[in-house]
Design a protein around this motif. Sequence first.
Motif, PDB file in Angstrom:
ATOM      1  N   ARG A  38       0.974  -0.785   0.051  1.00  0.00           N
ATOM      2  CA  ARG A  38       0.046   0.112  -0.308  1.00  0.00           C
ATOM      3  C   ARG A  38       1.226   1.270   0.023  1.00  0.00           C
ATOM      4  O   ARG A  38       1.908   1.611   0.763  1.00  0.00           O
ATOM      5  CB  ARG A  38      -0.711   0.102   1.747  1.00  0.00           C
ATOM      6  CG  ARG A  38      -2.118  -1.197   1.496  1.00  0.00           C
ATOM      7  CD  ARG A  38      -3.187  -0.992   2.135  1.00  0.00           C
ATOM      8  NE  ARG A  38      -3.933  -1.746   2.821  1.00  0.00           N
ATOM      9  CZ  ARG A  38      -3.569  -2.950   3.207  1.00  0.00           C
ATOM     10  NH1 ARG A  38      -2.296  -2.989   4.232  1.00  0.00           N
ATOM     11  NH2 ARG A  38      -4.227  -3.829   3.312  1.00  0.00           N
ATOM     12  N   ALA A  39       0.688   2.341  -0.576  1.00  0.00           N
ATOM     13  CA  ALA A  39       0.754   3.156  -0.879  1.00  0.00           C
ATOM     14  C   ALA A  39       1.748   4.127   0.480  1.00  0.00           C
ATOM     15  O   ALA A  39       2.786   5.284   0.854  1.00  0.00           O
ATOM     16  CB  ALA A  39       0.249   4.589  -1.068  1.00  0.00           C
ATOM     17  N   SER A  40       0.825   4.569   1.626  1.00  0.00           N
ATOM     18  CA  SER A  40       0.674   4.671   2.905  1.00  0.00           C
ATOM     19  C   SER A  40       1.808   3.667   3.750  1.00  0.00           C
ATOM     20  O   SER A  40       2.681   4.028   4.326  1.00  0.00           O
ATOM     21  CB  SER A  40      -0.500   3.833   4.169  1.00  0.00           C
ATOM     22  OG  SER A  40      -0.703   2.789   4.128  1.00  0.00           O
ATOM     23  N   GLY A  41       2.217   2.407   2.896  1.00  0.00           N
ATOM     24  CA  GLY A  41       3.409   1.833   3.797  1.00  0.00           C
ATOM     25  C   GLY A  41       4.620   2.385   2.903  1.00  0.00           C
ATOM     26  O   GLY A  41       6.300   1.706   3.352  1.00  0.00           O
ATOM     27  N   PHE A  42       4.550   3.146   1.701  1.00  0.00           N
ATOM     28  CA  PHE A  42       5.988   3.852   1.499  1.00  0.00           C
ATOM     29  C   PHE A  42       6.852   4.784   2.363  1.00  0.00           C
ATOM     30  O   PHE A  42       6.848   5.416   2.854  1.00  0.00           O
ATOM     31  CB  PHE A  42       5.584   4.903   0.102  1.00  0.00           C
ATOM     32  CG  PHE A  42       4.975   4.510  -0.800  1.00  0.00           C
ATOM     33  CD1 PHE A  42       4.636   2.894  -0.957  1.00  0.00           C
ATOM     34  CD2 PHE A  42       4.066   4.523  -1.897  1.00  0.00           C
ATOM     35  CE1 PHE A  42       4.710   1.600  -2.064  1.00  0.00           C
ATOM     36  CE2 PHE A  42       4.296   3.466  -3.331  1.00  0.00           C
ATOM     37  CZ  PHE A  42       3.839   2.413  -2.812  1.00  0.00           C
TER      38      PHE A  42
END
Length: 345
Positions: A38-42
């Motif tokens: 997920r982009a939130s984990g980048f």
Amino acid sequence: MSLCAECFNNGDHTGHDFNMFRSQAGGACDCGDGNVMRASGFCSRHRLKTGENVPSVPRDLLLMSEMVLPRFIITIIQYLRDGYTEPESAADRDLQKVLQQLEPHISFLEELTKMGGAMRTVLTKILTNQQTFKELSMGQEENVYAKRNYEKYLSALKSSGLVSVEEKGAGAGATDTPAGEDQEGLQGVGQRKRVKLSSSTKDPSIMDTLKHKCFLEELLFWTIKYEFPQKMVTFLLNMLPDQDYKITFTKTFVQHYAFIMKTLMKSHESDTMSNRIVHISVQLFSNEELARHVTEECQLLDIMVTVLLYMMETCLIKSELQGNKTDYTMLHRLQSYWIAGYKMS
């Protein structure tokens, strides 16, 4: 999913379970790949990275690489062709001696992959360019060395129980099918017809024919023949951040899947080789969308099941538990075929 130390340290992992280790076989960081995480984990760097604020590399800086690297890569391939001989016995097989002279060349390619996305893009275009490969691989009519070198490549295919596309079209390497045997949906492994698959199989020759149309495909072939030398594996994996390369390499890996397993079964270093195969597989198939794509387009499941049955069949021994002489039981050589089962789970 794999993260490099820099991206991990710059990300928020509150409440996450993770296992930290240092990879000795190279690999690609999945941070920034929305198909894997997920982009939130980048990490903070990849969250800010957009197409607008990434400067482009001046075209002139890449021209020399585009001109020189194809000939540099064909030199490596030609050396791999010249250096490989089928040993008469296990004692005659010393692949490391052959690879020693190539080590500086492969190390140079590995260093190029660390120069950033622009250089990886150049390498991807070269490795997957079919026209350049055709011109340099087979050589011109007047180039006697290139012709002789290409013949060694064809000889290596034959000694591996495989045939080239050209020979397949001419009928070379064909095997007779016993009278009355149903040919519909048969899938061959090497020269032997073994497993009856569904009639929807798109390419019935995929198990005994290799279609090398670019540098990348033949490089993987020789990587397998030389039993996955570490530096070559590292180079191939370090290219994975380039998405075009990742797709092409995954398809190429699937194309060579049966050949990989046949080589693994004959290897005297099966533990080391299987570890490197698993390392590559995890890197490739952690992308769910890509895994689904090669399953649908490249018949991944058909190939895996066929190879698994082939490997199990070679382990059959006579059963001592039954009186019938035709009864057999299975000798569980897990070190040979557990990889296929692992990726199916």
